[in-house]
Design a protein around this motif. Structure first.
Motif, PDB file in Angstrom:
ATOM      1  N   VAL A 196       1.126  -1.034   0.090  1.00  0.00           N
ATOM      2  CA  VAL A 196       0.145   0.004   0.160  1.00  0.00           C
ATOM      3  C   VAL A 196       1.062   1.496  -0.213  1.00  0.00           C
ATOM      4  O   VAL A 196       2.023   1.116   0.057  1.00  0.00           O
ATOM      5  N   GLY A 197       0.542   2.610  -0.620  1.00  0.00           N
ATOM      6  CA  GLY A 197       0.837   3.575  -0.922  1.00  0.00           C
ATOM      7  C   GLY A 197       2.676   3.582  -0.716  1.00  0.00           C
ATOM      8  O   GLY A 197       2.431   3.145  -1.977  1.00  0.00           O
ATOM      9  N   VAL A 198       3.455   3.567   0.026  1.00  0.00           N
ATOM     10  CA  VAL A 198       4.841   3.342  -0.201  1.00  0.00           C
ATOM     11  C   VAL A 198       5.607   2.746  -0.798  1.00  0.00           C
ATOM     12  O   VAL A 198       7.080   1.904  -1.315  1.00  0.00           O
ATOM     13  N   GLY A 199       4.475   1.062  -0.626  1.00  0.00           N
ATOM     14  CA  GLY A 199       5.796   0.213  -0.538  1.00  0.00           C
ATOM     15  C   GLY A 199       4.941  -1.236   0.664  1.00  0.00           C
ATOM     16  O   GLY A 199       3.871  -0.894   1.347  1.00  0.00           O
ATOM     17  N   LEU A 200       5.943  -2.356   0.711  1.00  0.00           N
ATOM     18  CA  LEU A 200       5.555  -3.476   1.388  1.00  0.00           C
ATOM     19  C   LEU A 200       6.829  -4.055   1.926  1.00  0.00           C
ATOM     20  O   LEU A 200       7.702  -4.192   1.430  1.00  0.00           O
ATOM     21  N   VAL A 201       7.157  -4.129   2.962  1.00  0.00           N
ATOM     22  CA  VAL A 201       8.575  -4.666   3.930  1.00  0.00           C
ATOM     23  C   VAL A 201       8.195  -5.516   4.982  1.00  0.00           C
ATOM     24  O   VAL A 201       7.103  -5.681   6.299  1.00  0.00           O
ATOM     25  N   LEU A 202       8.677  -6.760   5.015  1.00  0.00           N
ATOM     26  CA  LEU A 202       8.373  -8.047   5.282  1.00  0.00           C
ATOM     27  C   LEU A 202       9.923  -7.928   6.812  1.00  0.00           C
ATOM     28  O   LEU A 202      10.910  -7.748   6.460  1.00  0.00           O
ATOM     29  N   TYR A 203       8.900  -8.545   7.529  1.00  0.00           N
ATOM     30  CA  TYR A 203      10.486  -8.930   9.097  1.00  0.00           C
ATOM     31  C   TYR A 203      11.082  -9.894   9.310  1.00  0.00           C
ATOM     32  O   TYR A 203       9.140 -10.520  10.132  1.00  0.00           O
ATOM     33  N   ASN A 204      11.279 -10.667   9.267  1.00  0.00           N
ATOM     34  CA  ASN A 204      11.188 -12.121   9.796  1.00  0.00           C
ATOM     35  C   ASN A 204      12.043 -12.244  10.511  1.00  0.00           C
ATOM     36  O   ASN A 204      13.744 -11.702  10.699  1.00  0.00           O
ATOM     37  N   LEU A 205      11.767 -12.424  12.132  1.00  0.00           N
ATOM     38  CA  LEU A 205      12.337 -11.511  13.588  1.00  0.00           C
ATOM     39  C   LEU A 205      13.498 -13.348  13.576  1.00  0.00           C
ATOM     40  O   LEU A 205      14.760 -13.520  13.613  1.00  0.00           O
ATOM     41  N   GLU A 206      12.739 -14.371  13.042  1.00  0.00           N
ATOM     42  CA  GLU A 206      13.417 -15.435  12.807  1.00  0.00           C
ATOM     43  C   GLU A 206      14.441 -16.015  12.151  1.00  0.00           C
ATOM     44  O   GLU A 206      15.535 -16.524  12.266  1.00  0.00           O
ATOM     45  N   ALA A 207      14.505 -15.516  10.789  1.00  0.00           N
ATOM     46  CA  ALA A 207      15.203 -15.701   9.900  1.00  0.00           C
ATOM     47  C   ALA A 207      16.672 -15.097   9.946  1.00  0.00           C
ATOM     48  O   ALA A 207      17.066 -14.314   9.322  1.00  0.00           O
ATOM     49  N   ARG A 208      16.572 -13.212  10.910  1.00  0.00           N
ATOM     50  CA  ARG A 208      16.626 -12.386  11.019  1.00  0.00           C
ATOM     51  C   ARG A 208      17.072 -11.692   9.103  1.00  0.00           C
ATOM     52  O   ARG A 208      18.039 -11.149   9.528  1.00  0.00           O
ATOM     53  N   ARG A 209      15.851 -11.401   8.265  1.00  0.00           N
ATOM     54  CA  ARG A 209      16.109 -10.952   7.660  1.00  0.00           C
ATOM     55  C   ARG A 209      14.455  -9.737   7.439  1.00  0.00           C
ATOM     56  O   ARG A 209      13.748  -9.937   7.954  1.00  0.00           O
ATOM     57  N   ILE A 210      15.206  -8.469   6.766  1.00  0.00           N
ATOM     58  CA  ILE A 210      14.189  -7.623   6.733  1.00  0.00           C
ATOM     59  C   ILE A 210      14.235  -7.426   4.639  1.00  0.00           C
ATOM     60  O   ILE A 210      15.019  -7.012   4.914  1.00  0.00           O
ATOM     61  N   VAL A 211      12.683  -7.845   4.618  1.00  0.00           N
ATOM     62  CA  VAL A 211      12.999  -7.653   2.892  1.00  0.00           C
ATOM     63  C   VAL A 211      11.709  -6.965   2.870  1.00  0.00           C
ATOM     64  O   VAL A 211      10.728  -6.449   3.036  1.00  0.00           O
ATOM     65  N   GLN A 212      11.823  -6.122   1.998  1.00  0.00           N
ATOM     66  CA  GLN A 212      11.944  -4.720   1.311  1.00  0.00           C
ATOM     67  C   GLN A 212      11.066  -4.845   0.221  1.00  0.00           C
ATOM     68  O   GLN A 212      12.199  -4.970  -1.434  1.00  0.00           O
TER      69      GLN A 212
END
Length: 160
Positions: free
Chosen positions: A105-121
């Protein structure tokens, strides 16, 4: 529109909520403390913008009060009434919520995977997310002169 969908994959489940574009950086700063649950992530985010965090917590409390994995009828009704860029915070409990949690939505979607320690833009039209950065602390939704800084640990990855 400066709104972004933020989806958090944590040990205690998946939640998705909307936030202002600057929340992308605030959640990354919170990730620098290696949270494993959504509660921990929000606790680490609260000093940067307590109103934003309280809004997410309140929205999830309402969702939890009216929905369960066995019966998400209340949220399905909300989805029919509101556009994706107006949805309140929700937990991923079925295929519809999973699909919505991955819809920019709007400016995007960012996923924070805390267990895998990944931030996926998945989509980020707000601004470059850095491993080390600073941002403005907000009070009452307004930026202050106070800054926070963060540095993600080496085992965290930021993906495009």
């Amino acid at each position: 529109m400066n709104t972004v969908r933020l989806t958090v994959v944590a040990r205690d489940g998946v939640a998705s909520f909307l936030g202002p574009g600057h929340a992308i950086k605030m959640l990354a700063a919170a990730c620098s403390h290696n949270p494993v649950t959504l509660t921990e992530l929000l606790d680490y985010t609260a000093p940067f913008d307590a109103d934003f965090v309280e809004g997410v917590r309140a929205g999830l409390a309402v969702f939890d009060e009216h929905n369960s994995a066995e019966n998400a009828t209340a949220f399905h009704t909300v989805v029919q009434l509101l556009s994706p860029d107006r949805l309140p915070p929700f937990r991923v409990i079925d295929e519809l919520t999973r699909s919505l949690s991955l819809q920019p939505v709007g400016v995007g979607l960012v996923l924070y995977n805390l267990e895998a320690r990944r931030i996926v833009q998945l989509v980020n039209r707000y601004g470059e997310l850095l491993r080390q950065d600073r941002g403005r602390i907000r009070r009452g939704g307004e930026p202050t002169r106070l800054l926070y800084t963060y540095r993600l640990p080496d085992d965290w990855r930021i993906l495009p």
